[in-house]
Design a protein around this motif. Structure first.
Motif, PDB file in Angstrom:
ATOM      1  N   SER A 147       1.835  12.604   2.634  1.00 49.20           N
ATOM      2  CA  SER A 147       2.097  11.186   2.887  1.00 49.20           C
ATOM      3  C   SER A 147       2.540  10.996   4.335  1.00 49.20           C
ATOM      4  CB  SER A 147       3.191  10.681   1.951  1.00 49.20           C
ATOM      5  OG  SER A 147       4.414  11.300   2.282  1.00 49.20           O
ATOM      6  N   GLN A 148       2.721   9.745   4.726  1.00 49.13           N
ATOM      7  CA  GLN A 148       3.164   9.436   6.081  1.00 49.13           C
ATOM      8  C   GLN A 148       4.518  10.085   6.369  1.00 49.13           C
ATOM      9  OE1 GLN A 148       1.120   7.761   8.151  1.00 49.13           O
ATOM     10  NE2 GLN A 148       2.532   8.185   9.820  1.00 49.13           N
ATOM     11  N   GLU A 149       5.404  10.077   5.358  1.00 47.53           N
ATOM     12  CA  GLU A 149       6.723  10.685   5.541  1.00 47.53           C
ATOM     13  C   GLU A 149       6.601  12.184   5.792  1.00 47.53           C
ATOM     14  OE1 GLU A 149       6.112   8.692   2.708  1.00 47.53           O
ATOM     15  OE2 GLU A 149       6.868   6.948   3.783  1.00 47.53           O
ATOM     16  N   ASN A 150       5.698  12.840   5.040  1.00 52.22           N
ATOM     17  CA  ASN A 150       5.492  14.277   5.232  1.00 52.22           C
ATOM     18  C   ASN A 150       4.947  14.568   6.635  1.00 52.22           C
ATOM     19  OD1 ASN A 150       4.529  13.783   2.123  1.00 52.22           O
ATOM     20  ND2 ASN A 150       5.825  15.589   2.330  1.00 52.22           N
ATOM     21  N   LEU A 151       4.006  13.753   7.074  1.00 51.85           N
ATOM     22  CA  LEU A 151       3.377  13.979   8.377  1.00 51.85           C
ATOM     23  C   LEU A 151       4.382  13.866   9.519  1.00 51.85           C
ATOM     24  CD1 LEU A 151       0.008  12.058   7.929  1.00 51.85           C
ATOM     25  CD2 LEU A 151       0.357  14.532   7.944  1.00 51.85           C
ATOM     26  N   LYS A 152       5.352  12.997   9.383  1.00 50.31           N
ATOM     27  CA  LYS A 152       6.344  12.818  10.438  1.00 50.31           C
ATOM     28  C   LYS A 152       7.176  14.073  10.665  1.00 50.31           C
ATOM     29  CE  LYS A 152       6.844   7.850   9.891  1.00 50.31           C
ATOM     30  NZ  LYS A 152       7.699   6.754   9.436  1.00 50.31           N
ATOM     31  N   GLN A 209       0.841  -1.196   0.000  1.00 47.50           N
ATOM     32  CA  GLN A 209       0.000   0.000   0.000  1.00 47.50           C
ATOM     33  C   GLN A 209       0.872   1.241   0.000  1.00 47.50           C
ATOM     34  OE1 GLN A 209      -2.886   0.177   3.092  1.00 47.50           O
ATOM     35  NE2 GLN A 209      -3.652  -1.881   2.713  1.00 47.50           N
ATOM     36  N   ASN A 210       0.489   2.190  -0.790  1.00 45.61           N
ATOM     37  CA  ASN A 210       1.143   3.493  -0.809  1.00 45.61           C
ATOM     38  C   ASN A 210       0.049   4.533  -0.611  1.00 45.61           C
ATOM     39  OD1 ASN A 210       3.763   2.518  -1.422  1.00 45.61           O
ATOM     40  ND2 ASN A 210       3.088   2.171  -3.508  1.00 45.61           N
ATOM     41  N   ASN A 211      -0.297   4.775   0.638  1.00 46.24           N
ATOM     42  CA  ASN A 211      -1.388   5.683   0.943  1.00 46.24           C
ATOM     43  C   ASN A 211      -0.882   7.110   1.071  1.00 46.24           C
ATOM     44  OD1 ASN A 211      -3.120   3.509   1.072  1.00 46.24           O
ATOM     45  ND2 ASN A 211      -2.794   3.212   3.253  1.00 46.24           N
ATOM     46  N   TYR A 212      -1.603   8.027   0.438  1.00 42.51           N
ATOM     47  CA  TYR A 212      -1.309   9.438   0.563  1.00 42.51           C
ATOM     48  C   TYR A 212      -2.518  10.226   0.076  1.00 42.51           C
ATOM     49  CZ  TYR A 212      -0.304   9.157  -4.461  1.00 42.51           C
ATOM     50  OH  TYR A 212      -0.390   8.936  -5.808  1.00 42.51           O
ATOM     51  N   ILE A 213      -2.514  11.498   0.417  1.00 42.73           N
ATOM     52  CA  ILE A 213      -3.550  12.419  -0.058  1.00 42.73           C
ATOM     53  C   ILE A 213      -2.862  13.417  -0.959  1.00 42.73           C
ATOM     54  CG2 ILE A 213      -5.199  14.208   0.604  1.00 42.73           C
ATOM     55  CD1 ILE A 213      -5.462  12.775   3.318  1.00 42.73           C
TER      56      ILE A 213
END
Length: 156
Positions: free
Chosen positions: A125-130, A113-117
């Motif tokens: 993405s998850q990386e951005n949110l971190k 899965q590659n989840n992002y908005i």
């Protein structure tokens, strides 16, 4: 030492060490120590250790591997024969060997899965949110849950 004599010694040592390892594993179910191999073969422990450490770089090993590769077509033909006779394990092995099984069937479900908005050219993405601060994360959460009251959510 003459080249052939040196290679002959290497081949004899290799065969004795290989046989000693195979016999020990058959008999005891575990890999033998270098001392066990030395005792069984009569080859010094140092020679056993050196042979095991360096065998892949020896020219005789490369020559033996070429001989095995040379005989590969016979094995493949035998696997094909068994597969043709209905042996499904042989059929799978055959397809693995010839690379025919590497194609992914059309109905296969991909589990990664590659989840992002993405909004316009902005990707969240998850990386951005971190990398965001607690205040920035709270602001995004307020926008998404419409707590700020300023941005209406659109159904997609």
């Amino acid at each position: 030492m003459h080249g052939n004599t040196k290679n002959d010694i290497w081949e004899r040592n290799h065969m004795q060490i290989s046989n000693a390892i195979a016999n020990h594993m058959r008999k005891h179910g575990v890999m033998p120590s270098k001392n066990d191999i030395a005792q069984e073969t009569g080859i010094s422990r140092q020679t056993v250790a050196k042979h095991i450490k360096e065998y892949k770089e020896h020219p005789e090993f490369a020559a033996q591997m070429e001989q095995f590769k040379f005989m590969g077509h016979k094995i493949l033909a035998n696997v094909f024969k068994h597969a043709s006779d209905g042996d499904m394990r042989a059929a799978k092995l055959y397809f693995d060997m010839v690379g025919a099984a590497n194609k992914q069937p059309a109905a296969t479900v991909i589990t990664a899965q590659n989840n992002y908005i993405q909004i316009n050219n902005t990707i969240l993405s998850q990386e951005n949110l971190k990398s965001l601060t607690a205040a920035q994360l709270q602001q995004i959460e307020n926008i998404i849950t419409n707590k700020a009251g300023k941005v209406p959510l659109l159904a997609v």
